[in-house]
Motif scaffolding. Structure first.
Motif, short mmCIF file in Angstrom:
data_model
loop_
_atom_site.label_atom_id
_atom_site.label_comp_id
_atom_site.label_asym_id
_atom_site.label_seq_id
_atom_site.Cartn_x
_atom_site.Cartn_y
_atom_site.Cartn_z
N ASN A 149 42.43 -6.12 78.72
CA ASN A 149 43.68 -6.28 77.97
C ASN A 149 44.17 -7.74 78.06
OD1 ASN A 149 44.04 -3.78 76.88
ND2 ASN A 149 45.39 -3.01 78.50
N ALA B 153 44.78 -10.35 75.11
CA ALA B 153 46.07 -10.99 74.86
C ALA B 153 45.94 -12.51 74.74
CB ALA B 153 47.05 -10.64 75.99
N ASP C 292 47.89 -13.22 83.12
CA ASP C 292 47.18 -13.95 82.07
C ASP C 292 48.11 -14.99 81.45
OD1 ASP C 292 48.62 -12.85 79.66
OD2 ASP C 292 47.78 -10.95 80.45
N GLY D 292 51.92 -12.38 75.97
CA GLY D 292 53.01 -11.66 76.62
C GLY D 292 53.27 -10.33 75.91
N ILE D 293 54.14 -9.53 76.50
CA ILE D 293 54.43 -8.19 75.92
C ILE D 293 55.80 -8.27 75.24
CG2 ILE D 293 54.73 -5.73 76.47
CD1 ILE D 293 53.28 -6.56 79.21
N ILE E 225 54.95 0.75 77.12
CA ILE E 225 53.59 0.21 77.10
C ILE E 225 52.56 1.13 77.78
CG2 ILE E 225 53.71 -1.17 79.22
CD1 ILE E 225 52.42 -3.45 77.56
N TYR F 218 50.19 3.84 72.41
CA TYR F 218 50.88 2.59 72.06
C TYR F 218 49.81 1.50 72.01
CZ TYR F 218 53.41 -1.76 72.25
OH TYR F 218 53.85 -3.04 71.96
N THR F 219 49.67 0.91 70.86
CA THR F 219 48.69 -0.18 70.73
C THR F 219 49.14 -1.17 69.66
OG1 THR F 219 46.37 -0.75 70.29
CG2 THR F 219 47.26 1.10 69.06
N THR F 220 48.79 -2.41 69.85
CA THR F 220 49.07 -3.41 68.81
C THR F 220 47.75 -3.96 68.25
OG1 THR F 220 49.19 -5.10 70.53
CG2 THR F 220 51.28 -4.15 69.81
N LYS F 221 46.65 -3.30 68.70
CA LYS F 221 45.33 -3.80 68.28
C LYS F 221 44.80 -2.97 67.11
CE LYS F 221 44.49 -4.75 73.11
NZ LYS F 221 43.81 -4.27 74.29
N GLY G 297 42.41 -0.70 68.52
CA GLY G 297 42.87 -0.12 69.80
C GLY G 297 43.11 1.38 69.73
N THR G 298 43.06 2.01 70.88
CA THR G 298 43.35 3.45 70.97
C THR G 298 44.71 3.69 71.62
OG1 THR G 298 42.31 3.55 73.15
CG2 THR G 298 40.91 4.04 71.25
N GLY G 299 45.22 2.71 72.33
CA GLY G 299 46.49 2.89 73.03
C GLY G 299 46.37 3.84 74.21
N GLY H 116 44.23 3.01 77.14
CA GLY H 116 43.78 2.32 78.35
C GLY H 116 44.84 2.30 79.44
N LEU H 117 46.06 1.87 79.11
CA LEU H 117 47.10 1.77 80.13
C LEU H 117 47.58 3.14 80.60
CD1 LEU H 117 49.25 -1.29 78.93
CD2 LEU H 117 47.62 -1.17 80.81
N PHE I 214 50.37 -7.69 85.25
CA PHE I 214 50.29 -6.25 85.55
C PHE I 214 50.07 -6.10 87.05
CE2 PHE I 214 50.26 -3.86 81.59
CZ PHE I 214 50.24 -4.90 80.67
P1 ADP Z 1 44.65 -0.63 73.70
O1 ADP Z 1 44.05 -1.71 74.55
O2 ADP Z 1 43.66 0.29 73.12
O3 ADP Z 1 45.65 -1.10 72.71
P2 ADP Z 1 46.12 -0.07 76.06
O4 ADP Z 1 46.84 1.12 76.49
O5 ADP Z 1 45.14 -0.59 77.03
O6 ADP Z 1 45.47 0.27 74.69
O7 ADP Z 1 47.15 -1.21 75.74
C1 ADP Z 1 48.28 -0.86 74.97
C2 ADP Z 1 48.92 -2.10 74.41
O8 ADP Z 1 49.59 -2.81 75.42
C3 ADP Z 1 48.02 -3.09 73.82
O9 ADP Z 1 47.68 -2.76 72.50
C4 ADP Z 1 48.85 -4.36 73.89
O10 ADP Z 1 49.75 -4.40 72.81
C5 ADP Z 1 49.66 -4.18 75.10
N1 ADP Z 1 49.10 -4.96 76.21
C6 ADP Z 1 48.31 -4.52 77.19
N2 ADP Z 1 48.00 -5.50 78.06
C7 ADP Z 1 48.65 -6.60 77.63
C8 ADP Z 1 48.73 -7.93 78.09
N3 ADP Z 1 48.10 -8.35 79.21
N4 ADP Z 1 49.49 -8.81 77.37
C9 ADP Z 1 50.12 -8.38 76.28
N5 ADP Z 1 50.08 -7.13 75.79
C10 ADP Z 1 49.35 -6.27 76.45
#
Ligand code: ADP
Length: 636
Positions: A528, A532, A560, A564-565, A573, A578-581, A584-586, A588-589, A615
């Motif tokens: 992640n 970013a 990193d 930023g978030i 998050i 929740y994903t901005t990619k 992405g699947t949202g 991982g976290l 994190f």
């Molecule tokens: P995915 O990677 O599939 O989007 P995650 O659950 O791993 O799913 O992450 C969710 C979202 O959290 C990411 O899409 C991103 O927007 C945000 N994110 C995660 N890690 C970071 C980071 N280090 N910096 C900024 N945004 C992050």
């Protein structure tokens, strides 16, 4: 056995007595006027014929007193006199006693006099005018013959006792339905003979069903001998033996004891006093019931209610030990039988404690059952959650492996290429005329080293792709897992132009968990972070790993220099999806959080003031002493 000599009465004799008393008492009804008490509580004088040691009269007297006190709510004056007339029967004494009581009660004339026993009845008959003029007289505790002899005044009320041999015989039949022989025992005194004649009359129909024998005109030894030889299917009814054929006098219950001791069949008798002397049981008037009956007559007299002579109620009694001796069933006893010497069951003796204990046990059992059910439900839910988590983690691992595959392939390519090049060089050298063996040896050592590197890369990946069904609990150092994750992403970071930083660990950080799961969390955070930083400029991309002890827990921070978030996304998050990619699947976290919480840890995210995100994951330390107790985190 009875007061003032034995008295007997068959059913027919009872009828005769009732008729006689009716005539005596002018139709059986006594005066129905309330007694003149002028606003004071009633006075009742109880006359006992003997002294206080005679149990029969004292039991009846106590039952009488209890009944009167209970019915009047203690608003009654009770007086007792023990006349002792069996030891002092002389007319002079009786006269003196009459004069004494007349004087004693001069200022407290009784309203009712209860005479227990025929001697007391006779005494008050002669002295009522001096002791208790105008009082109501109630007599009790004797039967027909005695009542006839005394010549009671017609306004006297009586509670008369019946000793019914037929009822006793019927009780024996219900206990021994297969009996074929009937023996009736009676002595040789006038009273005994009278009793035998009365019993013959009373049992005329009953005895027709049996081979009946009257054991009479026998010596005590003959009674004992005959009773010992009766057939086993016999009923023995004992009347009285005041005297045997030889003229020996007996207290009847003592004669009975000798007979019953060696008898070959159960013995029954119509007297309460025969209990404990070998009888199975019988039907009789109990002294307690007699006292209560007399009490009711007295209450009626006080209230001025019309009252009649009554027969004291009969009761069946039985000796539990004798039932056991003869193998008779208590369930065959007539309803309401008073059974003595019965060993009470635990329930009968301690029912409040038993029921309370039972209640507590039931409540506890229910609570335990509910808790067990709840525990099973929870365990099932936990097990389901764990299976889901394991599957999610595996998918997440596969996705990570997929994302890293090209750089891993690239990384793998390096040792493989080196191996190929070195192998070619070695072959070339061997083809030359004078091969440099030392150089060839060096080349082979390089090949071995490259092979080991390739093997390391493959074994790290193997953990990522292996599917687990159960958690593999191990104790390991969080530093080792962090290093291993850094190795995995190193070539990918290189490919993306990201420099990795990590500080040398200063001490062990022992944690207990599944190491592959924790490594997956580190990889998620690292990929992640690399994602970013992909949108930022080509320089200055740095991914930092720092481990240490914070708040007594092993902690890892992944920082990193990325975008930023977004502030509004910080609370959500870790929520699934929740994903901005774009790809992405949202997940991982959310999987990372589920893993960390499974092992008692926590995970959180912040933005760095200088840009980028941090994190932080922490896990419980296994042995606090083994851990490096430095505060703050070390960059790695
Ligand atoms: P995915 O990677 O599939 O989007 P995650 O659950 O791993 O799913 O992450 C969710 C979202 O959290 C990411 O899409 C991103 O927007 C945000 N994110 C995660 N890690 C970071 C980071 N280090 N910096 C900024 N945004 C992050």
């Amino acid at each position: 056995m009875c007061w003032g000599g034995a008295f007997i009465r068959s059913r027919y004799a009872g009828l005769r007595l009732a008729v006689a008393l009716c005539i005596l008492s002018g139709g059986g009804e006594a005066a129905s006027q309330a007694l003149p008490m002028a606003g004071r509580v009633p006075r009742v004088l109880i006359l006992y014929p003997y002294d206080e040691r005679i149990v029969a009269t004292t039991v009846a007297g106590e039952a009488l007193r209890a009944r009167l006190i209970q019915a009047t709510n203690s608003k009654i004056d009770l007086f007792s006199e023990f006349l002792d007339l069996s030891r002092f029967p002389e007319p002079e004494h009786v006269a003196r006693m009459g004069a004494y009581l007349a004087e004693k009660y001069a200022d407290h004339r009784p309203d009712v006099v209860v005479a227990l026993g025929k001697e007391s009845a006779s005494f008050i008959g002669k002295n009522r005018n001096s002791i208790a003029p105008g009082a109501k007289i109630v007599v009790a505790g004797f039967g027909s013959s005695a009542a006839d002899k005394i010549g009671l005044s017609k306004d006297v009320l009586g509670a008369f006792s019946i000793f019914d041999i037929l009822k006793t015989a019927q009780m024996a039949r219900s206990l021994q339905p297969s009996a074929r022989h009937l023996f009736i025992v009676g002595g040789s005194s006038d009273f005994d003979r009278e009793w035998l004649a009365s019993a013959r009359n009373a049992l005329s129909e009953f005895s027709a069903f049996y081979e009946t024998t009257y054991l009479e005109d026998l010596t005590i030894d003959e009674f004992v001998d005959r009773a010992a030889r009766v057939p086993a299917d016999s009923i023995i009814l004992a009347l009285t033996v005041f005297k045997d054929r030889d003229g020996r006098n007996f207290i009847p219950r003592e004669a009975l004891r000798q007979i019953a001791m060696t008898a070959n069949a159960p013995v029954y008798g119509p007297y309460e006093t025969y209990l404990d002397h070998g009888v199975v049981g019988g039907s009789t008037v109990t002294f307690d019931a007699l006292g209560q009956t007399v009490g009711n007559l007295v209450l009626d007299a006080i209230a001025g209610k019309p009252a009649q002579n009554v027969d004291a109620p009969q009761t069946y009694f039985a000796d539990f030990r004798q039932l056991q001796r003869w193998g008779l069933s208590p369930s065959d006893l007539p309803p309401g039988t008073i059974t003595v010497h019965r060993e009470k069951s635990l329930w009968e003796e301690h029912w409040p404690i038993v029921s309370a204990t039972f209640g507590v046990v039931v409540m506890q059992a229910s609570a335990i059952a509910v808790l067990l059910l709840e525990r099973r439900r929870r365990q099932a839910a936990e097990s389901r959650a764990r299976i889901h988590l394991m599957e999610a983690v595996h998918l997440n691992q596969s996705a990570t492996a997929g994302a890293l595959s090209s750089s891993i392939a690239h990384e793998l390519n390096q040792p493989l290429s080196a191996i190929r090049n070195n192998a070619e060089a070695a072959s070339e050298l061997l083809r030359s005329g004078n091969p440099d063996l030392q150089l060839i040896q060096q080349i082979l050592a390089d090949i071995q080293e490259d092979d080991r590197r390739a093997g390391d890369i493959i074994s790290r990946m193997r953990g990522l792709l292996k599917k687990r069904r159960e958690i593999d609990w191990q104790e390991f150092d969080l530093n080792d897992i962090t290093s291993s994750a850094i190795h995995i992403i190193r070539s990918e970071a290189e490919r993306r132009g990201i420099s990795l930083r990590a500080t040398e660990p200063e001490g062990r950080l022992p944690v207990r968990a599944d190491r592959v799961h924790v490594q997956q969390v580190v990889l998620n955070l690292a990929t992640n972070a690399m994602d970013a930083m992909s949108g930022t400029g080509p320089t200055g991309k740095t991914l930092t790993f720092a481990t240490g002890v914070a708040n007594d827990r092993a902690a890892l921070c992944v920082a990193d220099t990325g975008t930023g978030i977004p502030e509004d996304a910080l609370p959500t998050i870790f929520e699934p999806f929740y994903t901005t990619k774009q790809e992405g699947t949202g997940l991982g976290l959310s999987i990372a959080r589920a893993i960390v919480e499974t092992y008692g840890g926590a995970i959180s995210a912040y933005n760095r003031p200088e840009g980028g995100a941090i994190f932080r994951m922490d896990l419980p330390l296994v042995g606090r002493k083994e851990a490096n107790e430095t505060n703050g985190l070390h960059r790695r």
